[in-house]
Design an enzyme around this catalytic site. Structure first.
Site, PDB file in Angstrom:
ATOM      1  N   ASP A  32       0.850  -1.053   0.045  1.00 23.60           N
ATOM      2  CA  ASP A  32       0.059   0.111  -0.043  1.00 23.60           C
ATOM      3  C   ASP A  32       0.922   1.251  -0.074  1.00 23.60           C
ATOM      4  O   ASP A  32       1.903   1.182   0.396  1.00 23.60           O
ATOM      5  CB  ASP A  32      -0.812  -0.090   1.123  1.00 23.60           C
ATOM      6  CG  ASP A  32      -2.220   1.054   1.262  1.00 23.60           C
ATOM      7  OD1 ASP A  32      -3.240   0.568   0.964  1.00 23.60           O
ATOM      8  OD2 ASP A  32      -1.795   2.426   1.207  1.00 23.60           O
ATOM      9  N   THR A  91      -9.059   1.359  -4.201  1.00 23.51           N
ATOM     10  CA  THR A  91     -10.319   1.921  -4.104  1.00 23.51           C
ATOM     11  C   THR A  91     -10.966   1.687  -5.329  1.00 23.51           C
ATOM     12  O   THR A  91     -10.398   1.626  -6.593  1.00 23.51           O
ATOM     13  CB  THR A  91     -10.139   3.438  -3.902  1.00 23.51           C
ATOM     14  OG1 THR A  91     -11.393   3.967  -3.597  1.00 23.51           O
ATOM     15  CG2 THR A  91      -9.394   4.163  -4.964  1.00 23.51           C
ATOM     16  N   SER A 119     -16.150  -4.217  -7.206  1.00 20.25           N
ATOM     17  CA  SER A 119     -17.425  -4.448  -6.979  1.00 20.25           C
ATOM     18  C   SER A 119     -18.139  -4.277  -8.408  1.00 20.25           C
ATOM     19  O   SER A 119     -19.148  -4.917  -8.569  1.00 20.25           O
ATOM     20  CB  SER A 119     -18.039  -3.550  -6.176  1.00 20.25           C
ATOM     21  OG  SER A 119     -17.622  -3.656  -4.712  1.00 20.25           O
ATOM     22  N   HIS A 140     -14.124 -11.563  -7.055  1.00 15.36           N
ATOM     23  CA  HIS A 140     -14.961 -10.824  -6.085  1.00 15.36           C
ATOM     24  C   HIS A 140     -15.117 -11.392  -4.702  1.00 15.36           C
ATOM     25  O   HIS A 140     -16.094 -11.932  -4.433  1.00 15.36           O
ATOM     26  CB  HIS A 140     -16.041 -10.200  -6.870  1.00 15.36           C
ATOM     27  CG  HIS A 140     -16.971  -9.370  -5.979  1.00 15.36           C
ATOM     28  ND1 HIS A 140     -18.091  -9.116  -6.248  1.00 15.36           N
ATOM     29  CD2 HIS A 140     -16.769  -8.281  -5.208  1.00 15.36           C
ATOM     30  CE1 HIS A 140     -19.004  -8.286  -5.558  1.00 15.36           C
ATOM     31  NE2 HIS A 140     -17.982  -7.754  -4.569  1.00 15.36           N
TER      32      HIS A 140
END
Length: 287
Positions: A32, A91, A119, A140
């Site tokens: 990250d 994100t 998503s 997912h």
């Protein structure tokens, strides 16, 4: 043979995915851009190993430190250079994901598969940002990833049968079943779920229902759902729900996916659900 797993993104989903693989003994590299996010992810995994001791209903209670010792936490994408399978969880903003994939493509070995944990965003579109479109697939995971028994696997236009087989075998190795669907905005789960939670928000926004608790109780007690739609939205993250609705609406141009104004206002206020401590309900114990 045990594969090396890369996890990109130390948010709610990335943390859950890293937890799941590390708890099953896989070596994991989590990357990250934020040191703070990585520190928080480590803390959450150590806490959640205690809260979720039975990852698949069969494992004995795990030692939190033992699980996190299997994870390398890094801000450097080059740490993914030995990865066999990378699960990307950044994100739900298309431009951020699109910018990431050429970087992953240049760092990861040619055989590495990219699992897109999204998503709603097109797997085919992201695969086009790489030189390995046949090795890009949607994975997912549902929240919380260490507890959910099923993963929605999305086959992009160029995803090869071998990549589908590798992905399903890997998921089977961590005790997860999978269902393969084809690439379309929202896939199966969120094409239905986002419409449901959005309509529940409109019912609250329009005053048809007096409270979120009333909406959710109707679904729990009348239909036997474990969680009502607004509780579910809080768990997913209201910011993620908003971004997902925007992606589906932009892709399909169908007005029924227009995000509820109440949702947009709550996201603007920083009320993102469980992860922020407040959404349609309050969560005083949120980290």
């Amino acid at each position: 043979m045990m594969q090396n797993i890369g996890v990109v993104g130390a948010g709610t989903m990335g943390t859950g995915v890293a937890h799941l693989f590390a708890a099953r003994g896989y070596p994991v590299v989590m990357v990250d851009s934020s040191e703070a996010a990585l520190a928080r992810s480590r803390e959450l995994i150590e806490r959640n190993v205690t809260l979720y001791p039975l990852v698949d209903g069969e494992q004995p209670r795990l030692d939190a430190r033992e699980v996190t010792r299997r994870i390398v936490f890094s801000t450097n994408l080059r740490e993914l250079k030995d990865s066999d399978f990378v699960v990307e969880n950044v994100t739900e903003k298309r431009e951020i994901k699109e910018a990431l994939y050429p970087q992953l493509d240049s760092v990861c070995p040619p055989h590495c598969v990219f699992g897109v944990n999204t998503s709603a965003i097109s797997i085919t579109r992201l695969a086009a940002r790489t030189a390995r479109a046949d090795r890009v697939i949607g994975t997912h995971f549902m929240n919380p990833a260490p507890l959910k028994p099923l993963v929605e696997v999305i086959r992009g236009t160029h995803t090869s049968p071998e990549t589908v087989d590798r992905t399903r075998a890997l998921l089977d190795g961590v005790g997860r079943d999978s269902i393969v669907v084809n690439d379309a905005a929202g896939f199966v789960t969120n094409r239905v779920m986002m419409l449901t939670v959005n309509e529940a928000m409109f019912l609250l926004h329009e005053g048809v229902a007096d409270s979120a608790a009333d909406v959710d109780r109707l679904f729990r007690d009348c239909f036997g759902h474990r969680m009502g739609p607004l509780e579910t939205a809080d768990l997913i993250g209201l910011d993620t729900v908003l971004l997902s609705l925007e992606v589906i609406y932009d892709s399909l141009r169908d007005s029924k996916y227009r995000p509820c104004p109440l949702l947009a206002r709550m996201v603007d206020a920083g009320w993102h659900g469980v992860k922020s401590g407040r959404g349609f309900y309050e969560y005083p114990d949120a980290v």
